[in-house]
Design a protein around this motif. Sequence first.
Motif, short mmCIF file in Angstrom:
data_model
loop_
_atom_site.label_atom_id
_atom_site.label_comp_id
_atom_site.label_asym_id
_atom_site.label_seq_id
_atom_site.Cartn_x
_atom_site.Cartn_y
_atom_site.Cartn_z
N ASP A 62 -2.83 16.83 -42.57
CA ASP A 62 -2.53 18.20 -42.12
C ASP A 62 -1.41 18.82 -42.98
O ASP A 62 -0.50 19.44 -42.45
N MET A 63 -1.54 18.64 -44.30
CA MET A 63 -0.47 19.12 -45.19
C MET A 63 -0.88 20.37 -45.96
O MET A 63 -1.87 20.35 -46.69
N PRO A 64 -0.13 21.45 -45.81
CA PRO A 64 -0.41 22.64 -46.62
C PRO A 64 -0.12 22.36 -48.09
O PRO A 64 0.91 21.75 -48.41
N PHE A 148 13.55 9.51 -48.04
CA PHE A 148 13.46 10.90 -48.48
C PHE A 148 12.63 10.96 -49.74
O PHE A 148 12.90 10.23 -50.69
N LYS A 149 11.61 11.83 -49.72
CA LYS A 149 10.85 12.00 -50.95
C LYS A 149 11.36 13.24 -51.69
O LYS A 149 11.51 14.31 -51.10
N LEU A 150 11.63 13.05 -52.97
CA LEU A 150 12.09 14.14 -53.82
C LEU A 150 11.09 14.31 -54.95
O LEU A 150 10.47 13.35 -55.40
N PHE A 151 10.96 15.54 -55.42
CA PHE A 151 9.99 15.85 -56.47
C PHE A 151 10.70 16.25 -57.76
O PHE A 151 11.59 17.10 -57.75
N MET A 152 10.26 15.67 -58.88
CA MET A 152 10.74 16.08 -60.20
C MET A 152 9.71 17.02 -60.85
O MET A 152 9.83 17.34 -62.04
N MET A 181 10.43 8.73 -54.96
CA MET A 181 10.46 9.72 -56.03
C MET A 181 9.08 10.03 -56.57
O MET A 181 8.33 9.13 -56.94
N HIS A 182 8.75 11.32 -56.63
CA HIS A 182 7.59 11.79 -57.38
C HIS A 182 8.10 12.01 -58.80
O HIS A 182 8.78 12.99 -59.09
N ALA A 183 7.76 11.07 -59.68
CA ALA A 183 8.36 11.05 -61.02
C ALA A 183 7.37 11.58 -62.06
O ALA A 183 6.55 10.85 -62.60
N PRO A 335 -6.45 22.21 -55.68
CA PRO A 335 -5.45 21.51 -54.88
C PRO A 335 -5.37 20.02 -55.29
O PRO A 335 -6.40 19.38 -55.47
N ASN A 336 -4.16 19.54 -55.44
CA ASN A 336 -3.94 18.17 -55.94
C ASN A 336 -4.07 17.16 -54.81
O ASN A 336 -3.36 17.24 -53.81
N GLY A 337 -4.92 16.18 -55.00
CA GLY A 337 -5.00 15.10 -54.03
C GLY A 337 -6.43 14.61 -53.85
O GLY A 337 -7.39 15.30 -54.21
O1 URP Z 1 -1.90 14.92 -56.00
C1 URP Z 1 -1.22 14.48 -55.09
N1 URP Z 1 -0.63 13.31 -55.24
N2 URP Z 1 -1.08 15.17 -53.94
C2 URP Z 1 -0.23 14.87 -52.88
C3 URP Z 1 1.16 15.30 -53.09
C4 URP Z 1 1.96 14.25 -53.82
O2 URP Z 1 2.57 14.56 -54.82
O3 URP Z 1 2.04 13.10 -53.38
#
Ligand code: URP
Length: 458
Positions: A62-64, A148-152, A181-183, A335-337
């Motif tokens: 359920d993630m926008p 905590f997840k942080l994004f680079m 970390m999203h690296a 959309p990524n995922g």
């Molecule tokens: O593409 C991806 N991984 N979507 C989900 C968001 C993330 O960065 O984990």
Amino acid sequence: MRTLITGGTIVTATDTYKGDVLIEDERISAIGTSLPLPADRTIDAKGKLVLPGGIDVHTHLDMPFGGTTSADDFESGTIAAAHGGTTSVVDFAIQYKGETLRQAWEAWMKKAERKAAIDYGFHMIVTDLPESVEAEMDAMVAEGITSFKLFMAYRGVLMLDDGSIFRAFLRTAGNGGTICMHAENGDVIDVLVRRALAAGHTAPKWHALTRPPRAEAEATHRAICLAEMAGVPLYVVHLSAAEALEQITAARDRGLPAYAETCPQYLFLSYANYEEPGFEGAKYVMSPPLRAEGNEEKLWRGLAGNDLQAISTDHCPFCMKEQKELGRNDFSKIPNGAPGIETRLHLVHDGGVRRGRISLNRFVELTSTSPAKIFGLFPRKGTIAPGSDADLVLFDPAKKHTLSAKTHHMRVDYNPYEGREVTGKVDTVLSRGKVIVENEKFVGKAGAGEFLKRKPRS
Ligand code: URP
Ligand code: ZN
Ligand code: ZN
């Protein structure tokens, strides 16, 4: 309520042995051979493996994202997880700019409560770090949101600058939390994306071509350096590239508390999938992207040798119809995922254990025990021991089946592993002592899952 599981082969991260498991109410109360105990229900596990329930510490229900919302909510996603032998998830609450962390947590609790069929916890994605929010990080850890997840990457949406990342690291060093970390170097990627689009490259494969492995390796290296200066443990999420793994290996060789997970998509798929005809490559648009063939063997070696400590899914499903289609004329709008919450154990057992790349015990460790330890759930979750929650999977190691969108339970119109035959199948699943999957049917209850208040680092 007493349930006795008899005659199975119990597998933990360290041991494999024949035995019976007695469950009283929600917990395991005894393990032995031929336990002569009366029970309300006896489950015959002869010929089956008895595994601790899978723990998936990376899901997005359920993630926008990118103008749409991931296709599984906490009900459909956790039911699909249960079918795949996963009995706990740690999802991500997102703090949007201007929000407090508590607001984010409350918003995600609303999404999960009365829907989740298995137990769930949250990491907190921090996207905005004024001083007031920095202080709130301690309160989150006290509430059981201990990572905590942080994004680079994703400037302007999710990305934090290095100064804010470093402040978050320093705070987490002191409060017993862990950094996820999203690296990826987001600024480099943004330049490459703009150049590709300007040159008229719009097809899905350009998602991968504009996110080179070096952009992941550089960010992984930078995150390790920042974490070392702050004195905080670092867990790199969805590590995809062997070049990034080299950075983790080097950090661990220097004795740093650096950890990383990879995901089945990076072990079983590759860049070649983006070359599928038409718009099919959009199925695999995720970040980081799939890498060149051959990369996966280096990840398997990392998993076997403990340079990678966990396999999670990064389950973030978007249907091809109406969702992935948003980027039909521009790969950067896809959309990524990708989906995977249901297929993890089946894929890793087949491609890992049966192919001789990892042992059965390492399989359990990577999919359950180690994530439980890293994220403060052990020994309540992640093992089979007296006192632990009776989250158990009876797994038939010889049963063949085919992964397909026609039979899966994820609410998404494709399966990235469509048609792949695997050997080994989840047979029966128990969540805190209750059978929730049997005879290929979900027999649990949406809403029965409980919030997992996780422990900080000791
Ligand atoms: O593409 C991806 N991984 N979507 C989900 C968001 C993330 O960065 O984990
Ligand atoms: Zn990420
Ligand atoms: Zn993710």
